[in-house]
Design an enzyme around this catalytic site. Structure first.
Site, PDB file in Angstrom:
ATOM      1  N   LYS A  13      -5.092  39.437   8.069  1.00  7.61           N
ATOM      2  CA  LYS A  13      -5.435  39.796   9.451  1.00  7.61           C
ATOM      3  C   LYS A  13      -5.473  41.305   9.638  1.00  7.61           C
ATOM      4  O   LYS A  13      -6.321  41.820  10.352  1.00  7.61           O
ATOM      5  CB  LYS A  13      -4.494  39.125  10.466  1.00  7.61           C
ATOM      6  CG  LYS A  13      -3.120  39.738  10.552  1.00  7.61           C
ATOM      7  CD  LYS A  13      -2.270  39.087  11.616  1.00  7.61           C
ATOM      8  CE  LYS A  13      -0.786  39.274  11.350  1.00  7.61           C
ATOM      9  NZ  LYS A  13      -0.324  40.564  10.850  1.00  7.61           N
ATOM     10  N   ARG A 127       0.165  42.625  -3.368  1.00  6.54           N
ATOM     11  CA  ARG A 127      -0.276  43.566  -2.333  1.00  6.54           C
ATOM     12  C   ARG A 127       0.458  44.909  -2.421  1.00  6.54           C
ATOM     13  O   ARG A 127       1.668  44.939  -2.545  1.00  6.54           O
ATOM     14  CB  ARG A 127      -0.028  42.950  -0.955  1.00  6.54           C
ATOM     15  CG  ARG A 127      -0.275  43.930   0.191  1.00  6.54           C
ATOM     16  CD  ARG A 127      -0.474  43.230   1.490  1.00  6.54           C
ATOM     17  NE  ARG A 127       0.760  43.005   2.219  1.00  6.54           N
ATOM     18  CZ  ARG A 127       0.800  42.556   3.468  1.00  6.54           C
ATOM     19  NH1 ARG A 127      -0.309  42.267   4.105  1.00  6.54           N
ATOM     20  NH2 ARG A 127       1.952  42.367   4.062  1.00  6.54           N
ATOM     21  N   ARG A 160       5.524  46.519   0.110  1.00 11.64           N
ATOM     22  CA  ARG A 160       6.359  46.384   1.309  1.00 11.64           C
ATOM     23  C   ARG A 160       7.609  45.575   0.993  1.00 11.64           C
ATOM     24  O   ARG A 160       7.519  44.548   0.321  1.00 11.64           O
ATOM     25  CB  ARG A 160       5.559  45.682   2.412  1.00 11.64           C
ATOM     26  CG  ARG A 160       4.812  46.667   3.286  1.00 11.64           C
ATOM     27  CD  ARG A 160       3.911  45.996   4.257  1.00 11.64           C
ATOM     28  NE  ARG A 160       4.523  44.896   4.982  1.00 11.64           N
ATOM     29  CZ  ARG A 160       3.889  44.176   5.905  1.00 11.64           C
ATOM     30  NH1 ARG A 160       2.637  44.458   6.197  1.00 11.64           N
ATOM     31  NH2 ARG A 160       4.492  43.184   6.518  1.00 11.64           N
ATOM     32  N   ARG A 171       9.055  34.376   6.738  1.00 13.68           N
ATOM     33  CA  ARG A 171       8.076  34.827   7.742  1.00 13.68           C
ATOM     34  C   ARG A 171       7.118  33.684   8.081  1.00 13.68           C
ATOM     35  O   ARG A 171       6.695  33.538   9.225  1.00 13.68           O
ATOM     36  CB  ARG A 171       7.309  36.046   7.217  1.00 13.68           C
ATOM     37  CG  ARG A 171       8.167  37.313   7.215  1.00 13.68           C
ATOM     38  CD  ARG A 171       7.590  38.407   6.335  1.00 13.68           C
ATOM     39  NE  ARG A 171       6.326  38.931   6.792  1.00 13.68           N
ATOM     40  CZ  ARG A 171       5.467  39.587   6.013  1.00 13.68           C
ATOM     41  NH1 ARG A 171       5.734  39.789   4.744  1.00 13.68           N
ATOM     42  NH2 ARG A 171       4.346  40.043   6.517  1.00 13.68           N
TER      43      ARG A 171
HETATM   44  P1  AMP Z   1       3.026  42.544  10.179  1.00 20.64           P
HETATM   45  O1  AMP Z   1       2.719  43.843   9.517  1.00 20.64           O
HETATM   46  O2  AMP Z   1       2.107  42.230  11.316  1.00 20.64           O
HETATM   47  O3  AMP Z   1       3.136  41.405   9.192  1.00 20.64           O
HETATM   48  O4  AMP Z   1       4.493  42.704  10.837  1.00 20.64           O
HETATM   49  C1  AMP Z   1       5.619  43.002  10.034  1.00 20.64           C
HETATM   50  C2  AMP Z   1       6.892  42.600  10.771  1.00 20.64           C
HETATM   51  O5  AMP Z   1       7.005  43.337  12.004  1.00 20.64           O
HETATM   52  C3  AMP Z   1       6.993  41.138  11.174  1.00 20.64           C
HETATM   53  O6  AMP Z   1       7.448  40.299  10.120  1.00 20.64           O
HETATM   54  C4  AMP Z   1       7.991  41.220  12.342  1.00 20.64           C
HETATM   55  O7  AMP Z   1       9.318  41.386  11.880  1.00 20.64           O
HETATM   56  C5  AMP Z   1       7.584  42.526  13.033  1.00 20.64           C
HETATM   57  N1  AMP Z   1       6.552  42.305  14.082  1.00 20.64           N
HETATM   58  C6  AMP Z   1       5.268  42.756  14.094  1.00 20.64           C
HETATM   59  N2  AMP Z   1       4.631  42.344  15.199  1.00 20.64           N
HETATM   60  C7  AMP Z   1       5.514  41.620  15.914  1.00 20.64           C
HETATM   61  C8  AMP Z   1       5.460  40.900  17.151  1.00 20.64           C
HETATM   62  N3  AMP Z   1       4.339  40.838  17.883  1.00 20.64           N
HETATM   63  N4  AMP Z   1       6.587  40.268  17.567  1.00 20.64           N
HETATM   64  C9  AMP Z   1       7.728  40.310  16.856  1.00 20.64           C
HETATM   65  N5  AMP Z   1       7.848  40.942  15.681  1.00 20.64           N
HETATM   66  C10 AMP Z   1       6.755  41.599  15.200  1.00 20.64           C
END
Ligand code: AMP
Length: 225
Positions: A13, A127, A160, A171
């Site tokens: 995404k 990744r 990461r 997750r």
């Molecule tokens: P992402 O890079 O979008 O996978 O986000 C990495 C991490 O950031 C997630 O696993 C959550 O811990 C936190 N995070 C990002 N966006 C949100 C959101 N909208 N609500 C809650 N936690 C978030």
């Protein structure tokens, strides 16, 4: 035009949200990038979010709504905004609608970027991403031109910490429990489109563009790829 990208970890995404924003001239808001930046800079937000992120858990809704409210205060919606990774709970989706309504805006389109759990685990093991500009590479399908160096900005590529298998599975569990209701929410509003992210990145990018009717066309349930 407001478009939200919803997808499980490893779905791509982020990659497709960034590409769509570039292609359409929209701004790109990745809550994951904003939170990682806050953690790196050890800001009050970063200190609050760090533990949740490291455990593969979602950051609490109140913290996220403050972050998004602050962002919207500094923006008039402009040409368009792509939200990448927000909203991720029903409370966030409803809270976002309220915040937007107060500003004469709405979510025009929600795009589900779909992937199976096993494929996501496999993909995330390969990744690497750039903490400086957010660019993402897959070491098998899309390696950087120079090992360890970001093609976009020359930054140092990193794995990461939350991309380890057990954290990815945690997750995914959070995604099923808390984010799937968001998908139902947009489906019931008639704003949902979906794409599968199996297949080469260019093919998926074309499917994303088609699902969004280029840059966010008329809202209807559709599926591509
Ligand atoms: P992402 O890079 O979008 O996978 O986000 C990495 C991490 O950031 C997630 O696993 C959550 O811990 C936190 N995070 C990002 N966006 C949100 C959101 N909208 N609500 C809650 N936690 C978030």
């Amino acid at each position: 035009m407001i478009i939200v990208f919803v997808g499980a970890p490893g779905s791509g995404k982020g990659t497709h949200a960034r590409r769509t924003a570039e292609r359409c001239g929209f701004s790109h808001v990745s809550t994951g990038d904003l939170l990682r930046d806050a953690v790196d800079k050890d800001t009050p937000l970063g200190r609050k979010a760090h533990e949740f992120m490291a455990a593969g858990k979602l950051v609490p809704d109140e913290i996220m709504m403050d972050l998004i409210g602050g962002l919207l205060d500094g923006s008039d919606g402009g040409e368009g905004i792509i939200f990448d990774g927000f909203p991720r709970t029903l409370a966030q989706a409803e809270g976002m609608d309220e915040l937007l309504e107060g500003r004469g805006l709405k979510v025009d389109k929600a795009l589900l970027v779909d992937i199976s759990e096993d494929e996501a685990v496999e993909r995330l093991a390969l990744r690497v991403s750039c903490p400086k500009c957010g660019a993402v590479h897959n070491l098998a399908s899309n390696p950087p031109k120079v090992e360890g160096v970001c093609d976009e900005c020359g930054g140092k590529l990193e794995v990461r910490p939350d991309d380890r298998e057990e954290t990815v599975r945690a997750r995914f569990k959070e995604f099923r429990r808390l984010t799937e209701p968001v998908i139902d929410y947009y489906r019931s509003q008639g704003t949902l489109a979906s794409v599968s992210t199996s297949g080469p990145v260019e093919e998926v990018a074309a499917n994303v563009a088609a699902a969004l009717d280029a840059c966010g066309g008329s809202p209807n349930e559709s599926s591509a790829g």
